[in-house]
Structure formats: C-alpha cells, structure tokens
Design a protein around this motif. Sequence first.
Motif, PDB file in Angstrom:
ATOM      1  N   ARG A 216      87.476  32.028 149.623  1.00 12.41           N
ATOM      2  CA  ARG A 216      86.233  31.258 149.699  1.00 12.41           C
ATOM      3  C   ARG A 216      85.558  31.421 151.057  1.00 12.41           C
ATOM      4  O   ARG A 216      84.326  31.418 151.126  1.00 12.41           O
ATOM      5  N   GLY A 219      83.060  34.117 151.340  1.00 13.66           N
ATOM      6  CA  GLY A 219      81.733  33.931 150.787  1.00 13.66           C
ATOM      7  C   GLY A 219      81.717  34.007 149.280  1.00 13.66           C
ATOM      8  O   GLY A 219      80.663  34.050 148.662  1.00 13.66           O
ATOM      9  N   LEU A 220      82.895  34.046 148.658  1.00 17.45           N
ATOM     10  CA  LEU A 220      82.942  34.000 147.196  1.00 17.45           C
ATOM     11  C   LEU A 220      82.641  32.579 146.737  1.00 17.45           C
ATOM     12  O   LEU A 220      83.013  31.621 147.402  1.00 17.45           O
ATOM     13  N   THR A 221      81.974  32.459 145.591  1.00 14.36           N
ATOM     14  CA  THR A 221      81.785  31.118 145.053  1.00 14.36           C
ATOM     15  C   THR A 221      83.113  30.654 144.479  1.00 14.36           C
ATOM     16  O   THR A 221      84.037  31.443 144.301  1.00 14.36           O
ATOM     17  N   ARG A 222      83.170  29.373 144.140  1.00 13.79           N
ATOM     18  CA  ARG A 222      84.416  28.828 143.621  1.00 13.79           C
ATOM     19  C   ARG A 222      84.840  29.570 142.352  1.00 13.79           C
ATOM     20  O   ARG A 222      86.001  29.909 142.169  1.00 13.79           O
ATOM     21  N   GLN A 224      83.969  32.661 141.371  1.00 12.16           N
ATOM     22  CA  GLN A 224      84.395  34.025 141.691  1.00 12.16           C
ATOM     23  C   GLN A 224      85.812  34.028 142.255  1.00 12.16           C
ATOM     24  O   GLN A 224      86.647  34.852 141.869  1.00 12.16           O
TER      25      GLN A 224
END
Lengths: 316, 347
Positions: A216, A219-222, A224
């Motif tokens: 996370r 920069g990944l969304t939850r 992803q």
Amino acid sequence: MVKYILKRIGAMLLTLFLIMTLSFWIIRLMPMSIFENPATPPDIQKLLMAEMHLDKPLFVQYLYFIKGVVTEAEFGTSVQIRPGMDVFEILASRIPPTVLLNIMSLLISIPLGIVFGTIAALKRNKATDNIISFLIVICISVPSFVFASVLQYVFTFKIPIFPTLYDTQAATFAGTMHSLLLPIIALALGPMATIARYLRGELIETLSSEYLLLARTKGLTRTQATVRHAFRNSLVPIANTIIPLITGIMGGSLVIEKMFAVPGMGGLLIDSIMAGDHFLTVSLLIFYSTISLITILIVDISYGIIDPRIRVGGGK
Amino acid sequence: MAINPNETVLKVEDLRISFKAYGGMVQAVRGVSFDLKRGETVAIVGESGSGKSVSIKAIMGILAPNAVIESGRIEYDGMDLTKVSEEDFHKIRGNRIGLIFQDPLSALNPIMKIGKQITEVLHLSKKISSEEAKHRALELMHAVGIPEAERRFNQYPFQFSGGMRQRIVIAIALAGDPEILICDEPTTALDVTVQAKILELINKIKEERHLSVIFITHDLGVVANMADRVNVMYAGKIVESGTSEEIFFEPAHPYTWALLSSMPDLQTKERLLAIPGTPPNMIYPPAGDAFAARNKYAMKIDFEKEPPSFKLSDTHYASTWLLHPKAPKVDLPDVLRARIERMKGAK
C-alpha cells in the motif's frame, strides 16, 4: 521441478504397492470363504478354485495377485456379485456416477468456499462476516447425510422439483445432473465451509502483514494490494486442506450414494464386503487409495506452482 | 531542481492519535508538532511505544483501522493529509512520499519475484512498457548496490540476505520517485556491519535525489550520523527538539540525558546506565510530565502540571520544568558531561 515430480511419483508407487499388500492380506485373512455358492456343483467349484489358484497357500496366492496386477493389470474375477465377470469391468461400469458426483461436489465447493471466505475476511467482524461465519460453523459440524435427508425431504417431498433417486435412464447430461444435484449439494456444503473458514483465517493474517502494508505504501489501492499480494499468499495453506476434503467427499459419498440410489462405487464396496467378494473388495480399496494418492500428488505439485520457496528451494 | 533550504515540505501540527482498545482509548500520540525542510534529515528518537511509528503511519495514511486521528494537521503540498480520502491517498503514497520499513524480512511479498515487486511501482506511476520498466528497475537495483541485478531480478525474497532485502525495499521506495523518504528504523533488524552500509546508502541517495528524509530510530548513534535536526519523543510527545549539535552537546531534557547516558561509546568503562522503570500506560497518561516517574530530577510540579515548551535557541526547544526560571539549577549528569567533553574534543 521435474526431479521433484518424479520423486513424488516414485514415492506414490511405493505407497500404492504397500496399500495393495496390506489390503490383500487384511481382506483375505477375514474369516469368510471366498467361494461359497451352494448352487455350484463341488467338482466345478474345485476346478474354478484351481483356475483362480485358490487351492494354493495364501502367500503363493499373493504372489499370483501381484504378478497379475503388475504384468497385465489383472485384479481378479468377481465370484459373488457378478460371478465370472472381470473385476475391472465391474469397476469401469460403476466409476462414472461416483466420479461425476465427487468431482462436481469439489468443483462447486472450492470456488464457492473461496468466494465466501474472501468476503468474510474483507468484511471482518461486520454483519456479513458474522452471518457467513455462523453458516460455516453449521456446515462444518453437520454431517453430509443429514443435509441429504433434509434436502430429500424438502425438495422431493414438500416441493417436488427434484427426483428422489438417481435417474439411471436419463437420456441427456442435463437430465443426469438434475437427479444428481441434491446429492452433489449435500456433499459440497461441508468442504465448502472448510475452505471458507481456512481462507478467511489465512486472508485476515495476510491482510495485516507487513508486505501488504508495503504494497500500500507503494501506491496500490486497497483492492489492488489485496488481489495482487494477499490472495495468492493465502492460497498456499489452503492447498493443504484440499487433501482431507477429497477423501472426506469420497467417504461421504459412500453413504450419500446409498441414500440416492446412485449406482456407484460406494454401494458396490458395501455389497462386496457383505458378500465376501474378496477380489472385488481389494480392487475397490486399491481404486480409492489410488484416487487419494493422485490427489495428494496434484496438491504437492501445485504447492510448487503457488509457492516458489518450495519449487526453487526444494529442487536444488 | 533548485533547492531552497528553508522551504518547508511537510509540517505536522499538534497531531493527536488514539487507538480504540478494550481498556479504553490508548493515547499513542499526544500533540506532536514538527516540520521537515527541503533536503534535510529530521530524526525522531524515542523508545518503543513512544508514538514514533504511529506518527509516521499517519503521514503515510496507513494507520490501523482502530486508530483515530483526534486532532491536528499534516500539511503537505497545500493538502492536509489527515483529511485526504483513501481514494486520493494512493496517489501520494509511493509517488510523493516513500517509506522504508523496519523489518525487510517481512516487508517483501515472499512469493513474488523481486523484479516484479519493483516494476509494479513503476507501472503505477506512469504508463511505460514492460521492457522500460525492467530497465528502470535494473537501474534502481544498481543504484542501491545490488550486484548481478540482471540475475537477481528474477529471484525471490528468500534468496536474498537481510541487507540485500533492505536494499530492495529502498529500491521499491525510490521507484515512485518520491520527494520525501521516511525511514522507520531501517537498520534495527540488521547486523551492525550491514547497518553502516545501509545508512551510507540512505545518505548517498538522499544527496543524489535531493530527498527530504524523516528518520525514525531509537539508536542515538545512528542519529548522530544521519540527522540535521532531532526530535526526542516520549509518551506521545516531543519533549526536546533541536539541531543534532544542540541535542548531543547541550541536551536540556532529563529524558534526553537518560537516553544519551544509556548509550555506550568506545570509552565507556562503567556499567551502562539504564533508564529505570517503563513508559507509562497510555490509556491513563499521567498528569504533569509523563517522564516524571522515571526522572530522578523530578520536582513536585512535574507530577501535577505539564511543562510548557521552553525556548533555548531559535532551533532548540525542551519541555521540562527544570528550565523554568524558578527551578533549582541542575547540572548535567557527570557521565554525560565527561562524554560531551570528549566528543567536543574529538570534533
């Protein structure tokens, strides 16, 4: 990886040989004559016994048995259930309904279990999770034949939309499935709940792991992060539960087949034990063992595919 | 990039964070304020449970679900990070602010190839082809000192040593090209020899990429090598802040004294001084100075009233009643004074 698979297959063959030996001795040492039919004249009985080497000591019979299996895949001849018929042929005619029932139950229970387990983990401690977890406990603790009776009562008697018994005359695959659906559901509920419960626990643990946090902060969304990093990692321990599930389904299937009059292996095994048709019983035991061993092999190999630590670390 | 040394990149103001727990609200952070100027390294020092990591997680927007930000602001680029929604936050994380984790052994996904864990970030920040992403990932791996990057690219974390994994974590943090790098005890889980190399690496990339760094640690020895300014944290508050020189040569808060005295140096011959007692229960934080119960210089007022922040210089502040004009004059502990003399001499 190839070396690993070969090693596993070798171990599997050795296990199979031990199972063959064990089941031969245990079954043949049972206090029951293998060849007792008052309708057959004694001299013909003698002739048949000589042909099947039944007049020789048990150890010599064992060697004949092993030789037959290894050289010609010959498991013997049925003497009681279908006298004179090759055991293998009897099996061949009984395998399709059983395999269909068991495979369909697995195919239904695994994806549904994964879906419910994932939902429960993502909605942890919320109402959705509580409802799913409650149903999971019920499905795990109630045995499949209870579900079978309830389903039979509700859907063939109260609301008659399904046939009570397996339809051997069904012309189409859809027709067969229609009559097989209730036993499939009865068998699938338990395994489905087991998978859901394990996956929920695993996923909750992975979701709170450091590497998911790192995913996370990348920069990944939850979503992803969950799909890319949590899901596959949770599947590694799940593969382990598949083995007892399959043997569980096969065991449950023995009873369920009787209840729905499915002409499968389950009924045959019970009949052949009762009738003292030893050749048939031994070959049925070997059949069930082979299925279990193949399952274990597939699961072991799939570990390697899911988890590189086993694939790379174990190989070299 | 033009660097204006006095430009503030990040400003934390009166941040208060509590956790919902069975016994009540745990007040982990109780009014923390600090700022980060462009191109500098700010250290936050304190023992376990002092609220360092929680403050950092608030900046990254990755607080645990049971955490509540009760008040305060985190100003960054015209935004208040405490109010940014989860949907918008993932554009800031990685891209603008990068984080290096404490434990590289558990921070990498064990079943994903190293290369993919780096390129994943690159694909997120901009649309690039996979060859280009691989090329950039290899560059990053070279930059953080991974030999044979080409071969390592296709390996898994378990084939890396701890130090190498930390380098990969750093490469991942750098992949999004952030302007702020937060290091959360990056060397705690590593061997001492590896520690020095990782610190060197962080200093090097900081210079090369003009990063502003927030450095969390409990190790004052590390701080001396890294930080321009130091904030000493205790029980959810910053008790003393100043430049590295001020904190090391003119410490004013008894907690800072205790921390400095409990750190060995090459001349230490006596028994190492430990700080007596344990940090307070933060469900019921004590009235007055939270350190009072463990402080041998504590006065009556320390147990009753919270000390205000006393200004010692433009950069040096400390919250202790000892600095009050009416307080009795207390000298530095002897061990510490002797050590400071030695350090000044060595300088």
